[in-house]
Design a protein around this motif. Structure first.
Motif, PDB file in Angstrom:
ATOM      1  N   UNK A 194       9.991   4.413 -10.027  1.00  0.00           N
ATOM      2  CA  UNK A 194      10.714   4.376  -8.695  1.00  0.00           C
ATOM      3  C   UNK A 194      11.129   3.090  -8.130  1.00  0.00           C
ATOM      4  N   UNK A 195      12.382   2.789  -7.975  1.00  0.00           N
ATOM      5  CA  UNK A 195      12.557   1.441  -7.274  1.00  0.00           C
ATOM      6  C   UNK A 195      12.000   1.555  -6.061  1.00  0.00           C
ATOM      7  N   UNK A 196      11.352   0.353  -5.617  1.00  0.00           N
ATOM      8  CA  UNK A 196      10.571   0.311  -4.316  1.00  0.00           C
ATOM      9  C   UNK A 196       9.376   1.128  -4.340  1.00  0.00           C
ATOM     10  N   UNK A 197       8.812   1.648  -5.272  1.00  0.00           N
ATOM     11  CA  UNK A 197       7.747   2.641  -5.322  1.00  0.00           C
ATOM     12  C   UNK A 197       6.383   1.856  -4.766  1.00  0.00           C
ATOM     13  N   UNK A 198       5.817   2.200  -4.001  1.00  0.00           N
ATOM     14  CA  UNK A 198       4.436   1.644  -3.533  1.00  0.00           C
ATOM     15  C   UNK A 198       3.505   2.849  -3.181  1.00  0.00           C
ATOM     16  N   UNK A 199       2.395   3.107  -3.641  1.00  0.00           N
ATOM     17  CA  UNK A 199       1.423   4.224  -3.479  1.00  0.00           C
ATOM     18  C   UNK A 199       1.087   3.860  -1.808  1.00  0.00           C
ATOM     19  N   UNK A 200       0.794   2.975  -1.522  1.00  0.00           N
ATOM     20  CA  UNK A 200       0.424   2.770   0.007  1.00  0.00           C
ATOM     21  C   UNK A 200      -1.233   3.404   0.085  1.00  0.00           C
ATOM     22  N   UNK A 201      -1.764   3.434  -0.905  1.00  0.00           N
ATOM     23  CA  UNK A 201      -3.178   3.843  -0.649  1.00  0.00           C
ATOM     24  C   UNK A 201      -4.270   2.964  -0.334  1.00  0.00           C
ATOM     25  N   UNK A 202      -3.712   1.716  -0.200  1.00  0.00           N
ATOM     26  CA  UNK A 202      -4.791   0.552  -0.193  1.00  0.00           C
ATOM     27  C   UNK A 202      -5.475   0.452   1.104  1.00  0.00           C
ATOM     28  N   UNK A 203      -4.840   0.977   2.209  1.00  0.00           N
ATOM     29  CA  UNK A 203      -5.587   0.928   3.661  1.00  0.00           C
ATOM     30  C   UNK A 203      -6.708   2.157   3.461  1.00  0.00           C
ATOM     31  N   UNK A 204      -6.388   3.173   2.901  1.00  0.00           N
ATOM     32  CA  UNK A 204      -7.564   4.043   3.148  1.00  0.00           C
ATOM     33  C   UNK A 204      -8.629   3.679   2.122  1.00  0.00           C
ATOM     34  N   UNK A 205      -8.318   2.890   0.952  1.00  0.00           N
ATOM     35  CA  UNK A 205      -9.307   2.444   0.001  1.00  0.00           C
ATOM     36  C   UNK A 205     -10.073   1.413   0.458  1.00  0.00           C
ATOM     37  N   UNK A 206      -9.323   0.715   1.429  1.00  0.00           N
ATOM     38  CA  UNK A 206     -10.075  -0.534   2.035  1.00  0.00           C
ATOM     39  C   UNK A 206     -11.159  -0.151   2.997  1.00  0.00           C
ATOM     40  N   UNK A 207     -10.994   0.943   3.707  1.00  0.00           N
ATOM     41  CA  UNK A 207     -11.871   1.430   4.624  1.00  0.00           C
ATOM     42  C   UNK A 207     -12.728   2.465   3.860  1.00  0.00           C
ATOM     43  N   UNK A 208     -12.640   2.631   2.761  1.00  0.00           N
ATOM     44  CA  UNK A 208     -13.359   3.853   1.932  1.00  0.00           C
ATOM     45  C   UNK A 208     -13.266   5.286   2.496  1.00  0.00           C
ATOM     46  N   UNK A 209     -12.141   5.469   3.230  1.00  0.00           N
ATOM     47  CA  UNK A 209     -11.723   6.800   3.616  1.00  0.00           C
ATOM     48  C   UNK A 209     -11.215   7.604   2.186  1.00  0.00           C
ATOM     49  N   UNK A 261     -12.063   7.544  -1.895  1.00  0.00           N
ATOM     50  CA  UNK A 261     -13.069   7.056  -2.940  1.00  0.00           C
ATOM     51  C   UNK A 261     -11.923   6.519  -4.092  1.00  0.00           C
ATOM     52  N   UNK A 262     -12.040   5.216  -4.856  1.00  0.00           N
ATOM     53  CA  UNK A 262     -11.142   5.021  -5.914  1.00  0.00           C
ATOM     54  C   UNK A 262     -11.321   6.039  -7.177  1.00  0.00           C
ATOM     55  N   UNK A 263     -12.680   6.620  -7.269  1.00  0.00           N
ATOM     56  CA  UNK A 263     -12.935   7.769  -8.341  1.00  0.00           C
ATOM     57  C   UNK A 263     -12.096   8.745  -7.989  1.00  0.00           C
ATOM     58  N   UNK A 264     -12.021   9.285  -6.713  1.00  0.00           N
ATOM     59  CA  UNK A 264     -11.067  10.411  -6.268  1.00  0.00           C
ATOM     60  C   UNK A 264      -9.734  10.326  -6.804  1.00  0.00           C
ATOM     61  N   UNK A 265      -9.214   9.107  -6.430  1.00  0.00           N
ATOM     62  CA  UNK A 265      -7.895   8.747  -6.632  1.00  0.00           C
ATOM     63  C   UNK A 265      -7.594   8.568  -8.362  1.00  0.00           C
ATOM     64  N   UNK A 298      -0.838   2.742 -10.269  1.00  0.00           N
ATOM     65  CA  UNK A 298      -1.742   3.291  -9.113  1.00  0.00           C
ATOM     66  C   UNK A 298      -3.237   2.717  -9.850  1.00  0.00           C
ATOM     67  N   UNK A 299      -3.450   3.116 -11.173  1.00  0.00           N
ATOM     68  CA  UNK A 299      -4.617   3.005 -12.002  1.00  0.00           C
ATOM     69  C   UNK A 299      -4.739   1.295 -12.048  1.00  0.00           C
ATOM     70  N   UNK A 300      -3.794   0.951 -12.500  1.00  0.00           N
ATOM     71  CA  UNK A 300      -3.689  -0.701 -12.615  1.00  0.00           C
ATOM     72  C   UNK A 300      -4.084  -1.293 -11.096  1.00  0.00           C
ATOM     73  N   UNK A 301      -3.789  -0.926 -10.081  1.00  0.00           N
ATOM     74  CA  UNK A 301      -4.123  -1.313  -8.826  1.00  0.00           C
ATOM     75  C   UNK A 301      -5.545  -1.197  -8.806  1.00  0.00           C
ATOM     76  N   UNK A 302      -6.219  -0.133  -8.971  1.00  0.00           N
ATOM     77  CA  UNK A 302      -7.682   0.077  -9.062  1.00  0.00           C
ATOM     78  C   UNK A 302      -8.434  -0.715  -9.685  1.00  0.00           C
ATOM     79  N   UNK A 303      -7.867  -1.167 -10.799  1.00  0.00           N
ATOM     80  CA  UNK A 303      -8.641  -2.083 -11.934  1.00  0.00           C
ATOM     81  C   UNK A 303      -8.747  -3.394 -11.138  1.00  0.00           C
ATOM     82  N   UNK A 304      -7.453  -3.882 -10.756  1.00  0.00           N
ATOM     83  CA  UNK A 304      -7.328  -5.101 -10.035  1.00  0.00           C
ATOM     84  C   UNK A 304      -8.427  -5.083  -8.774  1.00  0.00           C
ATOM     85  N   UNK A 305      -8.532  -4.109  -8.197  1.00  0.00           N
ATOM     86  CA  UNK A 305      -9.428  -4.114  -6.889  1.00  0.00           C
ATOM     87  C   UNK A 305     -11.180  -4.437  -7.637  1.00  0.00           C
ATOM     88  N   UNK A 306     -11.341  -3.678  -8.598  1.00  0.00           N
ATOM     89  CA  UNK A 306     -12.601  -3.664  -9.253  1.00  0.00           C
ATOM     90  C   UNK A 306     -12.763  -5.106  -9.551  1.00  0.00           C
TER      91      UNK A 306
END
Length: 431
Positions: free
Chosen positions: A242-257, A259-263, A283-291
């Motif tokens: 999608x143009x302009x796509x962003x999952x915007x999951x990062x804040x919940x991941x940062x605070x541990x609200x 789990x990256x495995x749940x995502x 989304x999966x690529x973003x999880x890998x970069x975090x790791x």
């Protein structure tokens, strides 16, 4: 031990689902004492004249803790909220409640690691064990195809070997029953004013996200349902991003609200139903970069920043007020795309990854201002601030990270400069 009690020290792991630390504490004890410390060090100013934690991230934190508190209350307990440094307060707690062990999640940032060290040293004098868990990554370190010391420094190699040879474990279920330590005064949730914010001067705009496990899970469900709907409207399994796509999951991941495995497993479940999707891949690529960045900090520590005179450069950069830096912070550079992103950062606490690369490129390579000034400002303003990802990405933009410049996944300066020169107004893609 009769009536064994375990203190569960919550940090950036504010959830019930997929929380191995919590599950094991429940299994190994007769009762648990969940605790969150409001450490004043996280609400102080830095040498860069920025706040360690800005008002928007503080709001998200308070919402996340309140969400966890409500979840514990539904199970017949609560979480003890303590004002002060953990190493100053934990002695009293373990003595008062006759605690046998303390469980916590290990962090990788140097400041967070130092705090753990202080607590561990204190508990050692009391002959109490501090047990470490690692619950912030998609892959457990023991499941990687290499020891920490041999993790590839190049992201492309890390990604290839990890996806090929490592496994993502299944999630721990959220507990349905918990025995809590008996207590009558669980502490009050502080206000923003209590944390040092002057609400007359600290502007609070409409947040792009609400903190807490429940809100994070709802957002994830909505995100996957929206992309599934897009899939159904296309005839090919390989739907365009999608143009302009962003999952915007990062804040919940940062605070541990979240789990990256749940995502990960929720995305895989959606892929199994609807097929491949470019947005899911992002989304999966973003999880890998975090790791990757977390494991790089675990492997190298501060040596991740390959800069010979880093301390001197920081002192030089913070010695005086730089008008160009101040204009960058306030979105008054006269570069339209930079100013728009900085406005969004200041008012919402979020800009997508593409925007972060652009404003960082402008600061470091156009204004010639030391990269740590930008990283520190992001630390204050970002709701989804995570030490390893933030400082690692800024180091990559500055060209001093460990990732090889020849890697196709590394920062592309010429591309970013070209975009800045054109000053496009189209919405960016995935963060």
């Amino acid at each position: 031990m009769k009536n064994k009690k375990i203190l569960v020290w919550f940090r950036n792991d504010l959830r019930l689902h997929d929380n191995e630390m919590l599950v094991e504490a429940i299994a190994k004890s007769d009762s648990i004492l969940p605790v969150y410390f409001f450490d004043p060090r996280y609400f102080e100013n830095t040498r860069f004249e920025t706040a360690k934690t800005g008002v928007l991230r503080s709001m998200f934190l308070l919402e996340s803790i309140l969400s966890l508190r409500k979840a514990f209350q539904q199970l017949g307990g609560d979480i003890l909220l303590v004002q002060g440094k953990p190493e100053d307060k934990i002695r009293e707690l373990v003595t008062q409640f006759e605690i046998a062990e303390v469980y916590h999640h290990r962090e990788v940032g140097p400041e967070e690691t130092e705090i753990s060290g202080h607590v561990e040293d204190l508990l050692w004098t009391l002959k109490i064990n501090l047990k470490h868990f690692i619950g912030h990554t998609l892959y457990n370190k023991e499941d990687l195809p290499f020891p920490i010391k041999d993790i590839p420094d190049v992201f492309a190699q890390f990604k290839k070997k990890t996806e090929r040879d490592a496994i993502v474990k299944s999630c721990f279920l959220a507990p349905e029953h918990i025995d809590f330590v008996v207590h009558t005064s669980w502490g009050e949730l502080p206000s923003l004013k209590d944390l040092g914010f002057d609400l007359n001067t600290d502007t609070i705009a409409e947040q792009y996200a609400v903190g807490g496990e429940e809100a994070g899970l709802l957002h994830l469900k909505s995100l996957l349902a929206a992309d599934a709907d897009i899939y159904l409207k296309h005839s090919t399994k390989h739907t365009p991003e999608k143009p302009g796509f962003s999952s915007r999951l990062s804040a919940w991941l940062a605070f541990g609200c979240l789990s990256p495995r749940m995502v990960y497993w929720k995305v895989k479940e959606a892929e199994g139903i609807f097929g491949l999707n470019a947005n899911f891949n992002q989304v999966l690529l973003g999880l890998l970069w975090r790791d990757y960045f977390r494991f790089m900090f675990k492997k190298h520590g501060i040596a991740f920043f390959q800069e010979r005179d880093l301390e001197k450069d920081i002192l030089d950069a913070t010695e005086f007020v730089n008008p160009a830096l101040e204009k960058w912070k306030t979105g008054q550079t006269e570069n339209p795309i930079v100013d728009r992103y900085m406005y969004d950062l200041n008012t919402t606490g979020f800009i997508p990854h593409t925007g972060r690369l652009l404003v960082a490129t402008y600061l470091v390579h156009v204004l010639k201002i030391h990269w740590t000034c930008g990283a520190a400002y992001f630390e204050e303003k970002l709701i989804d601030y995570a030490p390893a990802s933030n400082w690692g990405n800024w180091a990559s933009v500055a060209g001093i990270g460990k990732d090889d410049a020849k890697s196709k996944n590394t920062f592309d300066l010429s591309k970013q400069i070209k975009i800045l020169d054109v000053a496009i107004s189209d919405s960016p893609s995935f963060a």
